[in-house]
Design a protein around this motif. Structure first.
Motif, PDB file in Angstrom:
ATOM      1  N   SER A   1       0.781  -1.276   0.105  1.00 10.77           N
ATOM      2  CA  SER A   1      -0.120   0.027   0.028  1.00 10.77           C
ATOM      3  C   SER A   1       0.889   1.370   0.099  1.00 10.77           C
ATOM      4  CB  SER A   1      -1.066  -0.062   1.173  1.00 10.77           C
ATOM      5  OG  SER A   1      -0.456   0.109   2.532  1.00 10.77           O
ATOM      6  N   MET A   2       1.899   1.201   0.501  1.00 10.18           N
ATOM      7  CA  MET A   2       2.929   2.299   0.704  1.00 10.18           C
ATOM      8  C   MET A   2       3.579   2.449  -0.771  1.00 10.18           C
ATOM      9  SD  MET A   2       2.965   3.731   3.757  1.00 10.18           S
ATOM     10  CE  MET A   2       4.547   4.530   3.989  1.00 10.18           C
ATOM     11  N   MET A   3       3.717   1.351  -1.351  1.00 13.54           N
ATOM     12  CA  MET A   3       4.388   1.542  -2.497  1.00 13.54           C
ATOM     13  C   MET A   3       3.376   2.238  -3.718  1.00 13.54           C
ATOM     14  SD  MET A   3       6.979   0.924  -4.589  1.00 13.54           S
ATOM     15  CE  MET A   3       8.152  -0.436  -4.041  1.00 13.54           C
ATOM     16  N   ILE A   4       2.210   1.690  -3.753  1.00 14.72           N
ATOM     17  CA  ILE A   4       1.346   1.953  -4.605  1.00 14.72           C
ATOM     18  C   ILE A   4       0.936   3.448  -4.513  1.00 14.72           C
ATOM     19  CG2 ILE A   4      -1.207   2.009  -5.084  1.00 14.72           C
ATOM     20  CD1 ILE A   4      -1.111  -1.144  -4.779  1.00 14.72           C
ATOM     21  N   THR A   5       0.788   4.042  -2.996  1.00 18.10           N
ATOM     22  CA  THR A   5       0.565   5.379  -2.733  1.00 18.10           C
ATOM     23  C   THR A   5       1.604   6.330  -3.092  1.00 18.10           C
ATOM     24  OG1 THR A   5      -0.588   4.641  -0.491  1.00 18.10           O
ATOM     25  CG2 THR A   5      -0.040   6.838  -0.679  1.00 18.10           C
ATOM     26  N   GLY A   6       3.031   5.804  -3.183  1.00 19.51           N
ATOM     27  CA  GLY A   6       4.154   6.438  -3.490  1.00 19.51           C
ATOM     28  C   GLY A   6       4.095   6.665  -4.981  1.00 19.51           C
ATOM     29  N   ILE A   7       3.670   5.766  -5.576  1.00 16.29           N
ATOM     30  CA  ILE A   7       3.685   5.856  -7.395  1.00 16.29           C
ATOM     31  C   ILE A   7       2.457   6.555  -7.879  1.00 16.29           C
ATOM     32  CG2 ILE A   7       3.252   4.622  -9.268  1.00 16.29           C
ATOM     33  CD1 ILE A   7       5.020   2.441  -7.825  1.00 16.29           C
ATOM     34  N   VAL A   8       1.433   6.368  -7.089  1.00 16.43           N
ATOM     35  CA  VAL A   8      -0.107   7.207  -7.908  1.00 16.43           C
ATOM     36  C   VAL A   8      -0.076   8.549  -7.182  1.00 16.43           C
ATOM     37  CG1 VAL A   8      -2.518   6.915  -7.797  1.00 16.43           C
ATOM     38  CG2 VAL A   8      -1.271   4.747  -7.790  1.00 16.43           C
ATOM     39  N   THR A   9       0.336   8.737  -6.011  1.00 22.78           N
ATOM     40  CA  THR A   9      -0.054  10.011  -5.463  1.00 22.78           C
ATOM     41  C   THR A   9       0.519  11.480  -6.261  1.00 22.78           C
ATOM     42  OG1 THR A   9       0.067   9.241  -3.339  1.00 22.78           O
ATOM     43  CG2 THR A   9       0.135  11.608  -3.552  1.00 22.78           C
ATOM     44  N   PRO A  10       1.913  11.289  -6.756  1.00 21.21           N
ATOM     45  CA  PRO A  10       2.359  12.535  -7.625  1.00 21.21           C
ATOM     46  C   PRO A  10       1.844  12.943  -8.737  1.00 21.21           C
ATOM     47  CG  PRO A  10       4.136  11.283  -6.754  1.00 21.21           C
ATOM     48  CD  PRO A  10       2.999  10.427  -6.473  1.00 21.21           C
ATOM     49  N   PRO A  11       1.162  12.048  -9.637  1.00 16.67           N
ATOM     50  CA  PRO A  11       0.381  12.296 -10.808  1.00 16.67           C
ATOM     51  C   PRO A  11      -1.149  12.744 -10.458  1.00 16.67           C
ATOM     52  CG  PRO A  11       1.235  10.107 -11.202  1.00 16.67           C
ATOM     53  CD  PRO A  11       1.400  10.546  -9.775  1.00 16.67           C
ATOM     54  N   ALA A  12      -1.500  12.004  -9.194  1.00 14.64           N
ATOM     55  CA  ALA A  12      -3.038  12.545  -8.631  1.00 14.64           C
ATOM     56  C   ALA A  12      -2.969  13.810  -8.235  1.00 14.64           C
ATOM     57  CB  ALA A  12      -3.432  11.610  -7.923  1.00 14.64           C
ATOM     58  N   ALA A  13      -1.880  14.331  -7.416  1.00 13.54           N
ATOM     59  CA  ALA A  13      -1.503  15.895  -6.885  1.00 13.54           C
ATOM     60  C   ALA A  13      -1.639  16.515  -8.140  1.00 13.54           C
ATOM     61  CB  ALA A  13      -0.480  15.764  -6.124  1.00 13.54           C
ATOM     62  N   MET A  14      -1.036  16.326  -9.257  1.00 16.66           N
ATOM     63  CA  MET A  14      -0.645  17.284 -10.114  1.00 16.66           C
ATOM     64  C   MET A  14      -2.126  17.486 -10.836  1.00 16.66           C
ATOM     65  SD  MET A  14       2.021  18.704 -10.534  1.00 16.66           S
ATOM     66  CE  MET A  14       1.659  19.460 -12.002  1.00 16.66           C
ATOM     67  N   VAL A  15      -2.950  16.381 -10.935  1.00 15.88           N
ATOM     68  CA  VAL A  15      -4.404  16.537 -11.645  1.00 15.88           C
ATOM     69  C   VAL A  15      -5.090  17.524 -10.705  1.00 15.88           C
ATOM     70  CG1 VAL A  15      -6.282  15.094 -12.193  1.00 15.88           C
ATOM     71  CG2 VAL A  15      -4.130  14.465 -12.981  1.00 15.88           C
ATOM     72  N   ALA A  16      -5.240  17.220  -9.211  1.00 10.46           N
ATOM     73  CA  ALA A  16      -5.728  17.826  -8.558  1.00 10.46           C
ATOM     74  C   ALA A  16      -5.569  19.219  -8.274  1.00 10.46           C
ATOM     75  CB  ALA A  16      -5.592  17.261  -7.004  1.00 10.46           C
ATOM     76  N   LYS A  17      -4.314  19.645  -8.603  1.00  7.76           N
ATOM     77  CA  LYS A  17      -3.933  21.196  -8.493  1.00  7.76           C
ATOM     78  C   LYS A  17      -4.363  21.813  -9.894  1.00  7.76           C
ATOM     79  CE  LYS A  17       0.117  24.149  -7.665  1.00  7.76           C
ATOM     80  NZ  LYS A  17       0.565  24.830  -8.722  1.00  7.76           N
ATOM     81  N   ARG A  18      -4.305  21.168 -11.024  1.00  4.18           N
ATOM     82  CA  ARG A  18      -4.767  21.679 -12.076  1.00  4.18           C
ATOM     83  C   ARG A  18      -6.328  22.024 -12.120  1.00  4.18           C
ATOM     84  NH1 ARG A  18      -0.114  23.150 -12.561  1.00  4.18           N
ATOM     85  NH2 ARG A  18       1.417  22.092 -13.683  1.00  4.18           N
ATOM     86  N   ALA A  19      -6.936  21.031 -11.514  1.00  2.70           N
ATOM     87  CA  ALA A  19      -8.426  21.196 -11.409  1.00  2.70           C
ATOM     88  C   ALA A  19      -8.855  22.192 -10.238  1.00  2.70           C
ATOM     89  CB  ALA A  19      -9.208  19.885 -10.754  1.00  2.70           C
ATOM     90  N   GLY A  20      -8.058  22.303  -9.218  1.00  6.91           N
ATOM     91  CA  GLY A  20      -8.142  23.523  -8.048  1.00  6.91           C
ATOM     92  C   GLY A  20      -7.972  24.582  -8.586  1.00  6.91           C
ATOM     93  N   GLU A  21      -7.091  24.872  -9.617  1.00  8.02           N
ATOM     94  CA  GLU A  21      -6.607  26.169 -10.278  1.00  8.02           C
ATOM     95  C   GLU A  21      -7.951  26.797 -11.049  1.00  8.02           C
ATOM     96  OE1 GLU A  21      -3.237  25.524 -12.586  1.00  8.02           O
ATOM     97  OE2 GLU A  21      -1.866  25.535 -10.765  1.00  8.02           O
ATOM     98  N   LYS A  22      -8.822  25.958 -11.410  1.00  9.23           N
ATOM     99  CA  LYS A  22      -9.967  26.459 -12.122  1.00  9.23           C
ATOM    100  C   LYS A  22     -11.305  26.557 -11.344  1.00  9.23           C
ATOM    101  CE  LYS A  22      -8.474  23.746 -16.358  1.00  9.23           C
ATOM    102  NZ  LYS A  22      -8.642  22.799 -17.089  1.00  9.23           N
ATOM    103  N   VAL A  23     -11.252  26.537 -10.064  1.00 11.98           N
ATOM    104  CA  VAL A  23     -12.163  26.517  -9.209  1.00 11.98           C
ATOM    105  C   VAL A  23     -12.121  27.851  -8.643  1.00 11.98           C
ATOM    106  CG1 VAL A  23     -13.405  25.731  -7.305  1.00 11.98           C
ATOM    107  CG2 VAL A  23     -12.303  24.258  -8.486  1.00 11.98           C
ATOM    108  N   PRO A  24     -12.932  29.064  -8.676  1.00 12.16           N
ATOM    109  CA  PRO A  24     -12.602  30.315  -8.218  1.00 12.16           C
ATOM    110  C   PRO A  24     -12.523  30.603  -6.639  1.00 12.16           C
ATOM    111  CG  PRO A  24     -14.918  30.071  -9.486  1.00 12.16           C
ATOM    112  CD  PRO A  24     -14.270  28.812  -9.336  1.00 12.16           C
ATOM    113  N   GLN A  25     -12.981  29.580  -5.981  1.00 13.32           N
ATOM    114  CA  GLN A  25     -12.807  29.584  -4.467  1.00 13.32           C
ATOM    115  C   GLN A  25     -11.357  29.032  -4.084  1.00 13.32           C
ATOM    116  OE1 GLN A  25     -15.276  27.854  -5.880  1.00 13.32           O
ATOM    117  NE2 GLN A  25     -17.199  29.213  -5.051  1.00 13.32           N
TER     118      GLN A  25
END
Length: 165
Positions: free
Chosen positions: A104-128
């Motif tokens: 679970s630590m290995m999968i989290t370490g691999i999946v989190t960076p791309p997911a963080a980038m997607v979440a940041k890009r999506a969050g930049e479009k939200v006015p709040q």
């Protein structure tokens, strides 16, 4: 070279080889401490594991459980001075295990960076969430990854009841 040594029976784990070479040093580190009771013995054993893990790069070794150390202390206390060193070396060889990497630590370490980038890009479009644009990717992604890994480790400890490590 390693295969040849393994076939000859001279190989083994790095800890086993280190125990053969440095058993006297580790034992003198244990004896150098003032051991009056089990707590002193347990602290000395944990100090030895801390020394081993800090000296060896890469993989680390799990310390034995509280019960295993307590059983060793009971046997160590009644053993004569000559047999204490052999008992300590036997305990170290038997109870020292290589730390296992958690899936679970290995999968989290691999999946989190791309997911963080997607979440940041999506969050930049939200006015709040306009403030998220001010955080550089170089800080956001590692921070999100470390927080995800810490969350997985603590949730696993809470759910599984794993207190050793």
């Amino acid at each position: 070279m390693g295969m040849i040594m393994s076939f000859m029976g001279k190989g083994g784990s790095p800890l086993t080889q280190m125990l053969h070479l440095d058993a006297g040093t580790l034992y003198s580190r244990l004896i150098g401490k003032e051991i009056n009771n089990f707590n002193d013995f347990h602290i000395a054993i944990l100090d030895i594991f801390n020394t081993i893990n800090s000296a060896l790069p890469g993989k680390h070794y799990d310390a034995p459980s509280h019960k295993e150390v307590e059983d060793c202390f009971k046997e160590w206390k009644v053993t004569e001075d000559q047999g204490k060193r052999d008992l300590f070396i036997k305990f170290m060889k038997k109870r020292v295990n290589l730390s296992k990497l958690d899936d679970s630590m290995m999968i989290t370490g691999i999946v989190t960076p791309p997911a963080a980038m997607v979440a940041k890009r999506a969050g930049e479009k939200v006015p709040q969430l306009k403030a998220i644009k001010a955080i550089p990717d170089v800080l956001f992604v590692p921070t999100a990854t470390v927080l995800a890994l810490v969350t997985v480790k603590f949730s696993k400890r809470l759910l599984m009841g794993n207190t050793a490590s």
